[in-house]
Design a protein around this motif. Structure first.
Motif, short mmCIF file in Angstrom:
data_model
loop_
_atom_site.label_atom_id
_atom_site.label_comp_id
_atom_site.label_asym_id
_atom_site.label_seq_id
_atom_site.Cartn_x
_atom_site.Cartn_y
_atom_site.Cartn_z
N UNK A 5 57.53 79.62 52.17
CA UNK A 5 57.95 78.28 52.56
C UNK A 5 57.52 78.09 54.01
N UNK A 6 56.63 77.14 54.22
CA UNK A 6 56.10 76.86 55.56
C UNK A 6 56.39 75.40 55.87
N UNK A 16 66.29 71.54 56.52
CA UNK A 16 67.39 71.56 55.55
C UNK A 16 66.86 71.65 54.13
N UNK A 17 65.80 70.91 53.83
CA UNK A 17 65.20 70.96 52.49
C UNK A 17 64.56 72.32 52.26
N UNK A 18 63.89 72.86 53.28
CA UNK A 18 63.27 74.18 53.16
C UNK A 18 64.32 75.25 52.86
N UNK A 19 65.46 75.14 53.52
CA UNK A 19 66.53 76.11 53.27
C UNK A 19 67.08 75.99 51.86
N UNK A 20 67.17 74.77 51.36
CA UNK A 20 67.64 74.58 49.99
C UNK A 20 66.64 75.17 48.99
N UNK A 21 65.36 74.95 49.25
CA UNK A 21 64.32 75.52 48.40
C UNK A 21 64.42 77.04 48.41
N UNK A 22 64.61 77.62 49.59
CA UNK A 22 64.69 79.07 49.72
C UNK A 22 65.84 79.65 48.91
N UNK A 23 67.02 79.03 49.02
CA UNK A 23 68.18 79.56 48.30
C UNK A 23 68.01 79.43 46.80
N UNK A 24 67.38 78.35 46.35
CA UNK A 24 67.18 78.16 44.91
C UNK A 24 66.12 79.12 44.38
N UNK A 25 65.07 79.34 45.14
CA UNK A 25 64.06 80.32 44.74
C UNK A 25 64.66 81.72 44.64
N UNK A 26 65.52 82.06 45.61
CA UNK A 26 66.17 83.37 45.59
C UNK A 26 67.03 83.53 44.34
N UNK A 34 59.98 82.66 54.83
CA UNK A 34 60.03 81.31 55.38
C UNK A 34 59.47 81.30 56.79
N UNK A 35 58.65 80.28 57.09
CA UNK A 35 58.01 80.17 58.40
C UNK A 35 58.20 78.75 58.94
N UNK A 36 58.77 78.66 60.13
CA UNK A 36 58.89 77.39 60.83
C UNK A 36 57.75 77.31 61.83
N UNK A 144 71.30 64.03 51.20
CA UNK A 144 72.68 64.21 50.76
C UNK A 144 72.72 65.14 49.54
N UNK A 145 73.88 65.23 48.92
CA UNK A 145 74.05 66.14 47.78
C UNK A 145 73.12 65.79 46.63
N UNK A 146 72.94 64.49 46.39
CA UNK A 146 72.04 64.08 45.31
C UNK A 146 70.60 64.49 45.61
N UNK A 147 70.19 64.38 46.88
CA UNK A 147 68.85 64.82 47.27
C UNK A 147 68.68 66.32 47.05
N UNK A 148 69.71 67.07 47.41
CA UNK A 148 69.63 68.53 47.26
C UNK A 148 69.57 68.92 45.79
N UNK A 149 70.29 68.21 44.94
CA UNK A 149 70.23 68.49 43.50
C UNK A 149 68.84 68.17 42.95
#
Length: 281
Positions: A5-6, A16-26, A34-36, A144-149
């Motif tokens: 994730x870059x 915030x979206x990158x972190x959500x992607x990371x947790x779901x991938x895990x 992950x790289x910022x 928001x929560x809907x975006x994260x879902x």
């Protein structure tokens, strides 16, 4: 499988979206790195890590939308990726309620030119990064929560596509979702245009303490201090320096910005605000 994730996130919403992607991938069992790109990372090193990944890997790459496009630090990163990539890619953008422009298509097209199979994409509404001073900013409360879902759904669809073998690539033309009369003029707009039309930054030398915080937080590495801040051609007009200056020593006239941005948002009237794009049989 390895997943990378870059991203670049001047205001924090793309992070915030990158972190959500990371947790779901895990959750799906991926080995995630992950790289910022704003954290003084060596782009060549990140590219090396990706180049020497296992044969199959998935690259999620995210950018905020500035002046209708991905930020230059992200496009520069994609440009230096190795040719003939053997992997899958998922570009994602956050946008502040005015327009997501042509950013998602441009990122996907660049990745496809590197021989990545683009198997998913997303645009996610976020609070407008230049409206932190306003009571009712565009995109307030987002992501928001809907975006994260929605992001969870994207990652799940990407995962299912990968394990189905062979994964289906999305039709890149679906990322040209804005009407052509709106879309085509955007191709001539760039960050140089933004530098001309957005409020100019002024350093108040009476307030500045030469703490160098502005230099440290600049995601584009566009500030030198001698001893006061000076802005070079890498500036992406994110105003992180102004927003995070503890002395409020960097100033700009934002008095007309809210009205102008709101008017532009009404003109574009982009819907839906958040969306994911995945391939279907």
């Amino acid at each position: 499988m390895e997943a990378f994730i870059v991203y670049c996130s001047p205001a924090g919403t793309t992070r915030k979206i990158a972190q959500r992607i990371s947790s779901t991938l895990a959750h799906f069992g991926y080995d995630v790195a992950t790289y910022d790109l704003a954290q003084n990372l060596d782009e060549a090193t990140v590219g090396y890590d990706i180049k020497h990944a296992h044969k199959e890997h998935c690259l999620f790459i995210g950018s905020p939308v500035y002046a209708c496009h991905p930020v230059p630090i992200v496009t520069q990163f994609i440009a230096q990726l190795p040719d003939n990539a053997d992997g899958y890619a998922v570009p994602f953008v956050t946008w502040g309620g005015v327009t997501s422009g042509v950013a998602l298509f441009e990122m996907a097209e660049m990745l496809a030119q590197k021989s990545y199979a683009v198997i998913g994409a997303a645009k996610i509404l976020a609070v407008h990064s230049l409206m932190w001073r306003y009571q009712h900013p565009l995109g307030a409360g987002h992501p928001d929560e809907a975006d994260e879902k929605l992001v969870d759904q994207l990652v799940a669809a990407v995962h299912n596509s990968i394990i189905s073998q062979p994964p289906l690539s999305i039709d890149l033309s679906t990322l040209n979702y804005l009407p052509e009369p709106i879309r085509e003029p955007m191709r001539t707009i760039d960050i140089n245009y933004a530098r001309q039309v957005l409020p100019q930054k002024i350093v108040n030398k009476n307030r500045c303490t030469a703490c160098n915080i502005c230099k440290a937080v600049c995601p584009a590495h566009a500030i030198t201090c001698d001893p006061f801040p000076e802005f070079n051609q890498n500036c992406i007009m994110c105003y992180s320096c102004m927003r995070l200056c503890p002395e409020s020593a960097i100033e700009a006239d934002f008095s007309k910005l809210e009205k102008w941005l709101t008017k532009r948002a009404q003109e574009f009237s982009e819907h839906p605000p958040s969306a994911i794009f995945v391939a279907h049989d």
